[in-house]
Design a protein around this motif. Structure first.
Motif, PDB file in Angstrom:
ATOM      1  N   LEU A 203       0.829  -1.214   0.000  1.00  0.00           N
ATOM      2  CA  LEU A 203       0.000   0.000   0.000  1.00  0.00           C
ATOM      3  C   LEU A 203       0.855   1.252   0.000  1.00  0.00           C
ATOM      4  CD1 LEU A 203      -3.104  -0.509   2.339  1.00  0.00           C
ATOM      5  CD2 LEU A 203      -3.039  -0.152  -0.111  1.00  0.00           C
ATOM      6  N   ALA A 206       2.574   1.869  -3.353  1.00  0.00           N
ATOM      7  CA  ALA A 206       1.685   2.297  -4.435  1.00  0.00           C
ATOM      8  C   ALA A 206       1.216   3.728  -4.270  1.00  0.00           C
ATOM      9  CB  ALA A 206       0.470   1.377  -4.494  1.00  0.00           C
ATOM     10  N   HIS A 267      -8.033  -3.153  -0.092  1.00  0.00           N
ATOM     11  CA  HIS A 267      -7.348  -2.135  -0.896  1.00  0.00           C
ATOM     12  C   HIS A 267      -5.971  -2.640  -1.329  1.00  0.00           C
ATOM     13  CE1 HIS A 267      -6.090   2.379  -1.282  1.00  0.00           C
ATOM     14  NE2 HIS A 267      -6.133   1.750  -2.427  1.00  0.00           N
ATOM     15  N   SER A 268      -5.280  -3.298  -0.411  1.00  0.00           N
ATOM     16  CA  SER A 268      -3.953  -3.828  -0.718  1.00  0.00           C
ATOM     17  C   SER A 268      -4.035  -4.945  -1.759  1.00  0.00           C
ATOM     18  CB  SER A 268      -3.310  -4.355   0.565  1.00  0.00           C
ATOM     19  OG  SER A 268      -2.018  -4.849   0.329  1.00  0.00           O
ATOM     20  N   THR A 271      -4.532  -3.513  -5.126  1.00  0.00           N
ATOM     21  CA  THR A 271      -3.270  -2.922  -5.584  1.00  0.00           C
ATOM     22  C   THR A 271      -2.347  -3.998  -6.155  1.00  0.00           C
ATOM     23  OG1 THR A 271      -3.454  -1.206  -3.878  1.00  0.00           O
ATOM     24  CG2 THR A 271      -1.292  -1.542  -4.870  1.00  0.00           C
ATOM     25  N   GLN A 274      -3.591  -5.063  -9.514  1.00  0.00           N
ATOM     26  CA  GLN A 274      -3.315  -4.037 -10.530  1.00  0.00           C
ATOM     27  C   GLN A 274      -1.834  -3.992 -10.883  1.00  0.00           C
ATOM     28  OE1 GLN A 274      -5.377  -0.905  -8.281  1.00  0.00           O
ATOM     29  NE2 GLN A 274      -6.661  -0.553 -10.072  1.00  0.00           N
ATOM     30  N   LEU A 280      -1.615  -0.264 -12.952  1.00  0.00           N
ATOM     31  CA  LEU A 280      -1.320   0.767 -11.944  1.00  0.00           C
ATOM     32  C   LEU A 280       0.131   1.198 -12.115  1.00  0.00           C
ATOM     33  CD1 LEU A 280      -2.401   2.258  -9.422  1.00  0.00           C
ATOM     34  CD2 LEU A 280      -1.474   0.408  -8.033  1.00  0.00           C
ATOM     35  N   PRO A 282       2.703   3.194 -10.136  1.00  0.00           N
ATOM     36  CA  PRO A 282       3.030   3.865  -8.877  1.00  0.00           C
ATOM     37  C   PRO A 282       4.082   4.941  -9.070  1.00  0.00           C
ATOM     38  CG  PRO A 282       4.047   1.704  -8.952  1.00  0.00           C
ATOM     39  CD  PRO A 282       3.182   1.800 -10.161  1.00  0.00           C
ATOM     40  N   SER A 291       6.130  -3.421  -8.992  1.00  0.00           N
ATOM     41  CA  SER A 291       5.257  -3.595 -10.159  1.00  0.00           C
ATOM     42  C   SER A 291       5.967  -4.384 -11.256  1.00  0.00           C
ATOM     43  CB  SER A 291       4.819  -2.225 -10.684  1.00  0.00           C
ATOM     44  OG  SER A 291       3.972  -2.363 -11.788  1.00  0.00           O
TER      45      SER A 291
END
Length: 708
Positions: A203, A206, A267-268, A271, A274, A280, A282, A291
């Motif tokens: 989290l 990101a 949420h994590s 992420t 993604q 996503l 970051p 990523s």
């Protein structure tokens, strides 16, 4: 042998213990493990047999054999030999994990106090060889009743281990502690913090602003260790997969004694997903590195989707449900999603659709739900046409799951039937891949009650009427070259029968008769077994419909009452008895067993008490001679596989009177016992054992049987 004290003393006094200690380091893992288990049993038996005086932590004279084992453990732990240290840690772990740790709390405490300092030194000195074994050892000790209190040096050592072990080593210890009932609350919170650290790091990595909070306010161990592992291509996926597997286990527990931050966790997870599909970007350097490490990482995607599905039970996640479906739809739509990941995505989507439906019902937010459903069905239509058979198969399984869960929702039915899903599913009944055909049969079987059988069904026209769907499935049952689709058809037919989808009794009778005439010649024993299940359901339902009271006992063995006559006539017209008696001689035992169960049940209905006729009188009657032949044939079992059912042998399987006589005269209970008797009574008999011994005596040296 060593459960006898003389043998135990003999082994200890003749140097046998040294041999066992040496075998702990045997190159064969089987031998090494057996040596450790033997030492555990010996120590436990020694305490059972030789302890006579009261025990305290100050007065701890171990019995002779136990003293040798404990002394060996002490010496090995203090040696400079890494293999000896590892062997003793494994032995201790086995010992505390056995009945010793739970039944000998006082001795457990004595032994632990003796070795605790040495264990602590392994943690602080970061001995690479010993550390991986420490987590399992501490967890096994923690399960002992000796350490149920909230105070003591042991729990201090556990928290120290959570701090000093690497994130990969500390994970199994943390999840094990969270499952314990009597773990102190502060230790439990620390264990949860260790598990959530990688998710917290995701989290924060990101986040495009430093102010964005992660999962945790503070860490137990150095966050740099987690960041370092996630930054490495080789360790990133391993750490995340391990963490996600532990979190899924925790979410499956009915009673978790700590509060999971479900919203932040969801949420994590989104992420991570993604990161994996590259949706996503970051801003932080660490986020960019993670990523790159996770792009198209199937292992992490599957693990994250499993946890995502488990979180659907948590109502506090409702605030993110819109964003969640954006992520799921992106995976469902992406051509880069692998078939295995797509299957997991379908499973997670199905669970969240059920949650969404519950949320809509309580909050009256149907428009948003309808839009999500429409989007999902559009993607499903595309996936049903995929060139990859695994994708078509997973899509059909997802469709079946959706129909099972949402079939009662009017809005869902409208969305479904206004789409092309029904037509595409019907097309897949002719798919070249047998797995897909089987899944299409199952999906069509669940769709048909909505689309074809229901009076208010919005689908009209001859294309989707009841007769055409039934005819298509019956054609598959009789002509498909693979077993999977045929098994699926018989399973669906039984489901329809249970749910009353086959119409009135006359229609159902004709339907069942036609199915069993097809099934009885099938080469797949599971299809034949499915046919017997269909017959069993039909018999049960017909008895309930035609009997005055389904639970009332029958007053007479003679079928004089109208319901009894009607029952026999229905069963004979449907040609059930020929199928059932023929199945008793099936070469596959489960088929014969099930047929016998059904016949015993029918006999119990028509003959509620022991009212068997005189066997000789039965055999003397015209019909009885055929029944006598039938009983002799049935006793041959599977030897009578070419079982005639055309009446040429004097048995008319469609004559109610003959079948009533057969149910009363044939000893079905004896057949039942014979069919259910396993081969052990032959293979494990004394005669069989003696034959084995004589055969072994007759072998020459070159041909001796290896005991393994």
């Amino acid at each position: 042998m060593l459960h006898h004290l003389p043998a135990l003393h003999c082994l200890c006094s003749t140097g046998g213990m040294d041999v066992i200690f040496t075998l702990q380091g045997d190159p064969s893992l089987f031998v090494a493990s057996a040596a450790s288990q033997l030492l555990v049993h010996m120590l436990t038996f020694s305490l059972e047999s030789e302890t006579s005086k009261a025990l305290s932590t100050k007065d701890c004279d171990w019995p002779g054999c136990a003293q040798m084992i404990v002394e060996h453990i002490r010496e090995s732990l203090q040696s400079s030999s890494a293999p000896h240290i590892e062997q003793s840690l494994k032995l201790l772990s086995s010992l505390f994990g056995s009945c010793f740790g739970s039944c000998y709390a006082a001795w457990t405490e004595v032994l632990w106090l003796d070795i605790a300092k040495q264990i602590e030194s392994f943690l602080l000195e970061e001995t690479v060889q010993a550390q991986p074994l420490l987590a399992n050892l501490l967890l096994n000790v923690a399960r002992s009743p000796a350490f149920c209190g909230t105070e003591g040096n042991f729990w201090t050592l556990v928290t120290s281990a959570l701090e000093h072990l690497t994130p990969v080593q500390a994970g199994p210890l943390a999840v094990g502690l969270l499952k314990l009932c009597k773990c102190p609350q502060d230790v439990r919170i620390q264990a949860l913090t260790v598990l959530l650290q990688p998710m917290d790091c995701i989290l924060r990595a990101a986040s495009q602003s430093l102010e964005c909070a992660g999962l945790l306010d503070e860490s137990v161990s150095d966050p740099a260790a987690v960041e370092s592992l996630l930054s490495s291509k080789t360790s990133c996926a391993g750490l995340l997969c391990q963490t996600l597997t532990h979190l899924e286990k925790l979410l499956s527990l009915k009673h978790l004694r700590v509060d999971l931050p479900c919203v932040s966790l969801l949420h994590s997870l989104m992420t991570i997903l993604q990161f994996c599909n590259g949706f996503l970007s970051p801003a932080s350097p660490l986020g960019s590195t993670i990523s790159r490490n996770l792009i198209n990482c199937f292992r992490v995607q599957k693990s994250a989707l499993d946890v995502l599905a488990a979180l659907s039970e948590k109502k506090e996640c409702d605030t993110l449900i819109g964003n969640l479906f954006d992520v799921l739809l992106a995976y469902l739509q992406s051509p880069n999603t692998s078939p295995t990941v797509l299957k997991k995505t379908f499973q997670a989507t199905s669970k969240w659709l059920v949650h969404l439906q519950e949320l809509s019902s309580s909050n009256s937010q149907w428009p948003q739900t309808e839009k999500i459903l429409e989007d999902v069905l559009v993607v499903l239509q595309k996936r049903l046409c995929s060139p990859c058979w695994e994708v078509r198969d997973s899509s059909l399984e997802f469709l079946t799951s959706m129909v099972k869960c949402l079939r009662d929702q009017k809005e869902f039915r409208q969305c479904l039937l206004s789409s092309e899903v029904l037509r595409l599913t019907e097309n897949l009944l002719e798919d070249p891949e047998s797995y897909v055909r089987a899944s299409a049969v199952t999906a069509m079987g669940h769709l048909a009650p909505i689309a074809c059988f229901a009076p208010e069904s919005p689908v009209t026209g001859n294309q989707y009427n009841r007769e055409s769907i039934v005819a298509k499935l019956q054609e598959i049952l009789s002509t498909d070259s693979e077993g999977f689709p045929r098994r699926a058809v018989i399973s669906i037919f039984t489901k329809w029968l249970r749910e009353g989808c086959t119409g009135q009794l006359e229609d159902t009778e004709h339907f069942v008769s036609r199915v069993i005439q097809t099934v009885e010649h099938d080469l797949d024993w599971e299809v034949r077994l499915g046919g017997l299940e269909l017959v069993e359901v039909f018999c049960s339902q017909t008895i309930c419909q035609l009997s005055q009271c389904p639970y009332a006992p029958v007053s007479s063995a003679v079928p004089s009452s109208t319901p009894q006559n009607k029952l026999l006539q229905v069963f004979c017209r449907a040609k059930l008895f020929g199928f059932l008696f023929g199945s008793l001689c099936d070469c596959d035992k489960p088929v014969g067993q099930r047929a016998c169960d059904v016949l015993v049940g029918l006999r119990g209905h028509f003959y509620p008490m022991s009212t068997l006729e005189n066997p000789q009188e039965i055999e003397d009657s015209p019909a009885g001679r055929g029944i006598a032949w039938l009983q002799r044939t049935l006793r041959q079992g599977s030897l009578a596989q070419n079982f005639p059912v055309d009446g040429d042998v004097g048995v008319d399987f469609q004559d109610p009177e003959s079948m009533m006589l057969a149910l009363g005269a044939i000893d079905l209970l004896e057949l039942h016992d014979e069919l259910n008797k396993s081969s052990d009574h032959v293979e494990e008999s004394p005669q069989s054992l003696l034959q084995d011994i004589l055969a072994a005596v007759g072998t020459i040296e070159d041909n001796e049987v290896d005991c393994y």
